[in-house]
Design a protein around this motif. Structure first.
Motif, PDB file in Angstrom:
ATOM      1  N   ALA A 140      44.552  10.631 -18.973  1.00 36.10           N
ATOM      2  CA  ALA A 140      44.449   9.520 -19.925  1.00 36.10           C
ATOM      3  C   ALA A 140      44.872   8.212 -19.263  1.00 36.10           C
ATOM      4  O   ALA A 140      44.294   7.155 -19.523  1.00 36.10           O
ATOM      5  CB  ALA A 140      45.312   9.795 -21.152  1.00 36.10           C
ATOM      6  N   ALA A 141      45.875   8.290 -18.384  1.00 38.10           N
ATOM      7  CA  ALA A 141      46.328   7.088 -17.676  1.00 38.10           C
ATOM      8  C   ALA A 141      45.232   6.538 -16.772  1.00 38.10           C
ATOM      9  O   ALA A 141      44.994   5.327 -16.722  1.00 38.10           O
ATOM     10  CB  ALA A 141      47.576   7.412 -16.854  1.00 38.10           C
ATOM     11  N   VAL A 142      44.565   7.414 -16.070  1.00 36.75           N
ATOM     12  CA  VAL A 142      43.496   6.996 -15.158  1.00 36.75           C
ATOM     13  C   VAL A 142      42.397   6.255 -15.909  1.00 36.75           C
ATOM     14  O   VAL A 142      41.788   5.319 -15.390  1.00 36.75           O
ATOM     15  CB  VAL A 142      42.911   8.220 -14.423  1.00 36.75           C
ATOM     16  CG1 VAL A 142      41.629   7.863 -13.690  1.00 36.75           C
ATOM     17  CG2 VAL A 142      43.937   8.787 -13.448  1.00 36.75           C
ATOM     18  N   ASN A 143      42.164   6.666 -17.152  1.00 35.29           N
ATOM     19  CA  ASN A 143      41.086   6.072 -17.951  1.00 35.29           C
ATOM     20  C   ASN A 143      41.577   4.988 -18.914  1.00 35.29           C
ATOM     21  O   ASN A 143      40.806   4.529 -19.763  1.00 35.29           O
ATOM     22  CB  ASN A 143      40.363   7.171 -18.733  1.00 35.29           C
ATOM     23  CG  ASN A 143      39.645   8.149 -17.824  1.00 35.29           C
ATOM     24  OD1 ASN A 143      38.940   7.743 -16.910  1.00 35.29           O
ATOM     25  ND2 ASN A 143      39.836   9.438 -18.053  1.00 35.29           N
ATOM     26  N   GLY A 144      42.833   4.591 -18.790  1.00 39.38           N
ATOM     27  CA  GLY A 144      43.367   3.561 -19.669  1.00 39.38           C
ATOM     28  C   GLY A 144      43.457   3.987 -21.116  1.00 39.38           C
ATOM     29  O   GLY A 144      43.303   3.167 -22.027  1.00 39.38           O
ATOM     30  N   GLN A 145      43.737   5.272 -21.355  1.00 42.09           N
ATOM     31  CA  GLN A 145      43.722   5.825 -22.709  1.00 42.09           C
ATOM     32  C   GLN A 145      45.112   6.217 -23.214  1.00 42.09           C
ATOM     33  O   GLN A 145      45.242   7.048 -24.112  1.00 42.09           O
ATOM     34  CB  GLN A 145      42.802   7.053 -22.747  1.00 42.09           C
ATOM     35  CG  GLN A 145      41.350   6.747 -22.453  1.00 42.09           C
ATOM     36  CD  GLN A 145      40.709   5.909 -23.544  1.00 42.09           C
ATOM     37  OE1 GLN A 145      40.719   6.281 -24.712  1.00 42.09           O
ATOM     38  NE2 GLN A 145      40.159   4.767 -23.171  1.00 42.09           N
ATOM     39  N   LEU A 146      46.151   5.645 -22.646  1.00 40.96           N
ATOM     40  CA  LEU A 146      47.505   5.965 -23.082  1.00 40.96           C
ATOM     41  C   LEU A 146      47.842   5.275 -24.408  1.00 40.96           C
ATOM     42  O   LEU A 146      47.193   4.311 -24.803  1.00 40.96           O
ATOM     43  CB  LEU A 146      48.517   5.524 -22.025  1.00 40.96           C
ATOM     44  CG  LEU A 146      48.427   6.201 -20.654  1.00 40.96           C
ATOM     45  CD1 LEU A 146      49.371   5.526 -19.677  1.00 40.96           C
ATOM     46  CD2 LEU A 146      48.734   7.696 -20.765  1.00 40.96           C
ATOM     47  N   THR A 147      48.856   5.792 -25.070  1.00 40.54           N
ATOM     48  CA  THR A 147      49.481   5.101 -26.190  1.00 40.54           C
ATOM     49  C   THR A 147      50.878   4.698 -25.732  1.00 40.54           C
ATOM     50  O   THR A 147      51.636   5.543 -25.258  1.00 40.54           O
ATOM     51  CB  THR A 147      49.585   6.014 -27.428  1.00 40.54           C
ATOM     52  OG1 THR A 147      48.267   6.343 -27.881  1.00 40.54           O
ATOM     53  CG2 THR A 147      50.340   5.318 -28.557  1.00 40.54           C
ATOM     54  N   VAL A 148      51.205   3.417 -25.835  1.00 38.80           N
ATOM     55  CA  VAL A 148      52.487   2.909 -25.345  1.00 38.80           C
ATOM     56  C   VAL A 148      53.375   2.528 -26.519  1.00 38.80           C
ATOM     57  O   VAL A 148      52.924   1.893 -27.480  1.00 38.80           O
ATOM     58  CB  VAL A 148      52.292   1.680 -24.438  1.00 38.80           C
ATOM     59  CG1 VAL A 148      53.640   1.132 -23.974  1.00 38.80           C
ATOM     60  CG2 VAL A 148      51.428   2.036 -23.235  1.00 38.80           C
ATOM     61  N   VAL A 149      54.635   2.919 -26.433  1.00 40.01           N
ATOM     62  CA  VAL A 149      55.644   2.504 -27.399  1.00 40.01           C
ATOM     63  C   VAL A 149      56.592   1.571 -26.655  1.00 40.01           C
ATOM     64  O   VAL A 149      57.335   1.992 -25.772  1.00 40.01           O
ATOM     65  CB  VAL A 149      56.421   3.713 -27.959  1.00 40.01           C
ATOM     66  CG1 VAL A 149      57.373   3.259 -29.050  1.00 40.01           C
ATOM     67  CG2 VAL A 149      55.464   4.777 -28.484  1.00 40.01           C
TER      68      VAL A 149
END
Length: 303
Positions: free
Chosen positions: A136-145
């Motif tokens: 998900a990180a590689v594809n810019g698909q993270l959720t950040v808090v």
């Protein structure tokens, strides 16, 4: 000028990265691909070489990294975070007005300590743990808090936007850590319960795959139930994205927070025991979703 304001933030802030494990490499590489040069440091030379192969500039001098405008860290646990980020070498190199973005899943208490240390240096500290695996990180698909003062959180938003589909801001650094801990706890509960229902289905002669197709179609259609359900049905827990050792650490953090506030997590006690058996046995470095197999066998399913 106090540390509550960001002085003359540069249009293109320099970025440093501390900790180039699997997630660190994936996140740093994503930024490089988005046109943001990254200077990275890692305790392990092998990991540093992997990051270099993906376009990250690496150095053996952590103070050089710590002096950047924005410094992101992806370290494994409280012990390592305290050793590295609260160490004299890093703190002495921190630039006034810079922002340290700590993506580690750590205790809220340590987060408060670090916030105080960085404020004393005239710098900013933001807790920004992420939900999502390295893919998900590689594809810019993270959720950040992101937890911290509004000004530094706003300063780093463009960088976080390259990594994530959403950024959820909280006014205190420690609050972000609590949200991440509880989120990981809920993932552990989900994986464990999926193992249980798969075990009961198997013992009754029902295909677990069909069962989970029904359950995840609409009733439990979220990302975690679907992704972990597929792992449980196939009994496939590779590639390893998050080890059982780290999973046990996070469940224990959640249990400690409940106890700190005069409560307890009964399900967490059982899950921590199951993870502990894996860590003490041969499964410490397996993916933490493997805990589902403990619950599967307890429910009468196959190993």
């Amino acid at each position: 000028m106090t540390s509550d304001a960001v002085p003359d933030a540069p249009a293109d802030p320099t970025i440093g990265w501390i900790g180039l494990g699997g997630m660190g490499v994936a996140m740093a590489t994503r930024l490089v691909e988005r046109g943001r040069p990254v200077l990275g440091w890692n305790r392990s030379a092998a990991r540093a070489a992997d990051a270099a192969a993906h376009g990250v500039t690496v150095t053996s001098d952590i103070s050089e990294v710590a002096a950047r405008d924005i410094v992101v860290s992806t370290l494994p646990d409280d012990e390592v975070v305290r050793e590295v980020l609260a160490g004299d070498t890093v703190l002495a190199a921190v630039s006034p007005g810079s922002v340290h973005v700590n993506c580690a899943t750590i205790s809220p208490g340590l987060s408060r300590d670090l916030d105080g240390l960085y404020r004393a240096r005239g710098a900013h500290y933001v807790s920004a743990p992420v939900f999502g695996r390295s893919a998900a990180a590689v594809n810019g698909q993270l959720t950040v808090v992101a937890g911290g003062d509004a000004e530094p959180v706003d300063l780093i938003r463009p960088v976080l936007a390259d990594l994530a589909v959403s950024v959820h801001a909280f006014p205190e650094a420690a609050q972000a850590n609590l949200v991440k801990i509880l989120g990981n706890y809920l993932i552990a509960v989900t994986a464990s319960s999926l193992g249980e229902v798969a075990g009961v289905a198997e013992s009754a002669g029902v295909d677990p795959g069909q069962l989970l197709d029904v359950l995840t179609e609409r009733l439990f259609s979220g990302l975690i139930h679907r992704a972990y359900g597929e792992m449980v049905v196939a009994q496939r827990y590779e590639p390893v994205a998050f080890t059982m050792r780290l999973g046990k650490k996070d469940v224990d953090l959640a249990r400690a927070q409940a106890q700190q506030h005069a409560g307890r997590l009964p399900l967490g006690d059982v899950i921590a025991g199951a993870l502990g058996e894996g860590v003490d046995g041969t499964a410490a470095d397996k993916d933490w979703a493997f805990v589902a197999e403990w619950f599967r066998t307890q429910a009468g399913g196959s190993k």
